[in-house]
Design an enzyme around this catalytic site. Structure first.
Site, PDB file in Angstrom:
ATOM      1  N   GLU A 188       0.824  -1.218  -0.156  1.00 54.45           N
ATOM      2  CA  GLU A 188       0.004  -0.120  -0.013  1.00 54.45           C
ATOM      3  C   GLU A 188       0.837   1.180  -0.110  1.00 54.45           C
ATOM      4  O   GLU A 188       0.606   2.157  -0.744  1.00 54.45           O
ATOM      5  CB  GLU A 188      -0.818  -0.114   1.158  1.00 54.45           C
ATOM      6  N   HIS A 243       2.708   1.642  -3.387  1.00 53.55           N
ATOM      7  CA  HIS A 243       1.785   2.088  -4.341  1.00 53.55           C
ATOM      8  C   HIS A 243       1.402   3.655  -4.221  1.00 53.55           C
ATOM      9  O   HIS A 243       1.540   4.360  -5.304  1.00 53.55           O
ATOM     10  CB  HIS A 243       0.466   1.403  -4.114  1.00 53.55           C
ATOM     11  N   HIS A 249     -11.122   4.381  -8.961  1.00 51.28           N
ATOM     12  CA  HIS A 249      -9.869   4.862  -8.710  1.00 51.28           C
ATOM     13  C   HIS A 249      -9.163   3.811  -9.853  1.00 51.28           C
ATOM     14  O   HIS A 249      -8.150   4.309 -10.355  1.00 51.28           O
ATOM     15  CB  HIS A 249      -9.589   4.532  -7.180  1.00 51.28           C
ATOM     16  N   HIS A 298     -18.032 -10.592 -17.681  1.00 52.02           N
ATOM     17  CA  HIS A 298     -16.683 -10.173 -18.204  1.00 52.02           C
ATOM     18  C   HIS A 298     -16.052 -11.274 -19.298  1.00 52.02           C
ATOM     19  O   HIS A 298     -15.514 -10.808 -20.392  1.00 52.02           O
ATOM     20  CB  HIS A 298     -15.435 -10.570 -16.995  1.00 52.02           C
ATOM     21  N   HIS A 300      -2.153  -9.476 -16.910  1.00 50.36           N
ATOM     22  CA  HIS A 300      -3.452  -9.251 -17.213  1.00 50.36           C
ATOM     23  C   HIS A 300      -3.915  -8.048 -17.259  1.00 50.36           C
ATOM     24  O   HIS A 300      -4.218  -7.142 -17.870  1.00 50.36           O
ATOM     25  CB  HIS A 300      -4.380 -10.230 -16.617  1.00 50.36           C
TER      26      HIS A 300
END
Length: 331
Positions: free
Chosen positions: A80, A83, A144, A253, A310
């Site tokens: 966290e 990032h 986000h 999806h 991905h």
């Protein structure tokens, strides 16, 4: 004039660095999400009240006294914090781009784009705060994450506008505006569905392929699966949707991926017979890679680095389709 050219080169180089950094931030965001570290720091912009994160026993004790509902886990705090700092570096880079855009007079339109980029990154910071304060509310987290792809695209647009790329100047595909636009639209929908799948912890709702829970039409609840107005207050770590709702999200999806593939095949066939054939090859390679990564994610139960890849290939697909649209619509 040579000074103006040099400044535009500086903007081009800075925006290219921004593209690379944005890819890193997207990868770090995926890493944070996949190791369930979205609430690794329950406050913002600090981490348990510290600038970085607690490291010794006294600091950890203080941290847990501040946030007794969130036991400290350094393995979740690190992703966290890393990032956040890389995302902050993107904001600083955007400020530098605004400064250089106002120093040059070669392209005044680029000033508006750099200002827009800076404003958007500030909004991303606000969404980062809301992600934590609203305990991973899916619609906020989705916004986000989607914003990360938008930030990357804005850096790419500034890069294109700041540079004079001869290879792109030779490519003219004005007759592909419609199919290029459709391809971009379906890809954006697919990215949204991928992000919504991730934020609702539905990536493994279908643990088999090509079937889903042993059926081509499993039990699904689309109404709750796509409820964008979920309640504010609960902690959404690990998700709160029931199984039929998660299956509906995951299944959507997959179906959307088939639609994207069909549209991309049409676009590639048309590109192949234009003077932009290399873009058709690039798009085909990326599409095949992305489909393979998606299948591997299901069959091998979401391997960390495959899942991160991905996300990154989705970003590459977005830039490629955006470039095709940019060429199709340029005057």
């Amino acid at each position: 004039r040579s000074e103006g050219v040099n400044l535009m080169n500086d903007i081009k180089n800075l925006s290219f660095f921004g593209i690379c950094l944005a890819f890193v931030v997207i990868a770090l965001g995926a890493w944070t999400r996949l190791v369930d570290a979205g609430l690794g720091c329950p406050d913002w912009p600090g981490c348990y009240g510290f600038i970085v994160f607690p490291t010794n026993e006294a600091e950890i004790a203080l941290a847990e006294s501040r946030f007794p509902m969130f036991p400290y886990d350094i393995n979740k705090a690190i992703p966290e914090v890393v990032h956040r700092y890389f995302a902050a570096a993107l904001g600083f880079l955007a400020i530098v781009l605004v400064y250089f855009s106002f120093k040059q007079s070669e392209n005044k339109n680029i000033r508006a784009w750099t200002i827009g980029l800076l404003i958007f990154i500030c909004c991303q910071g606000l969404f980062g705060y809301l992600t934590v304060s609203l305990k991973l509310l899916p619609i906020i987290v989705t916004g986000h994450l989607f914003g990360g792809f938008t930030t990357l695209t804005l850096f790419f647009l500034i890069f294109l506008k700041a540079g004079n790329f001869q290879i792109l100047n030779k490519m003219t595909i004005p007759n592909l505006k419609t199919i290029a636009g459709i391809a971009l639209f379906v890809l954006i929908i697919q990215i949204f569905l991928g992000v919504w799948t991730s934020t609702n912890y539905a990536s493994l709702a279908c643990a088999d392929f090509p079937t889903c829970q042993g059926s081509y039409l499993p039990d699904m609840d689309f109404k709750n699966g796509f409820n964008l107005n979920q309640e504010v207050g609960p902690n959404y770590l690990y998700g709160l949707l029931d199984n039929p709702s998660r299956v509906a999200v995951h299944y959507s999806h997959r179906v959307s991926a088939l639609i994207v593939t069909l549209v991309f095949l049409i676009l590639m066939s048309k590109l192949w017979f234009s003077n932009a054939a290399p873009l058709a090859s690039s798009l085909g390679i990326l599409l095949l890679t992305q489909i393979s990564l998606g299948i591997i994610n299901v069959v091998y139960v979401l391997p960390l680095y495959v899942a991160i890849a991905h996300n990154l290939v989705a970003a590459l697909l977005l830039l490629t389709v955006f470039l095709i649209n940019y060429l199709a619509w340029k005057k």
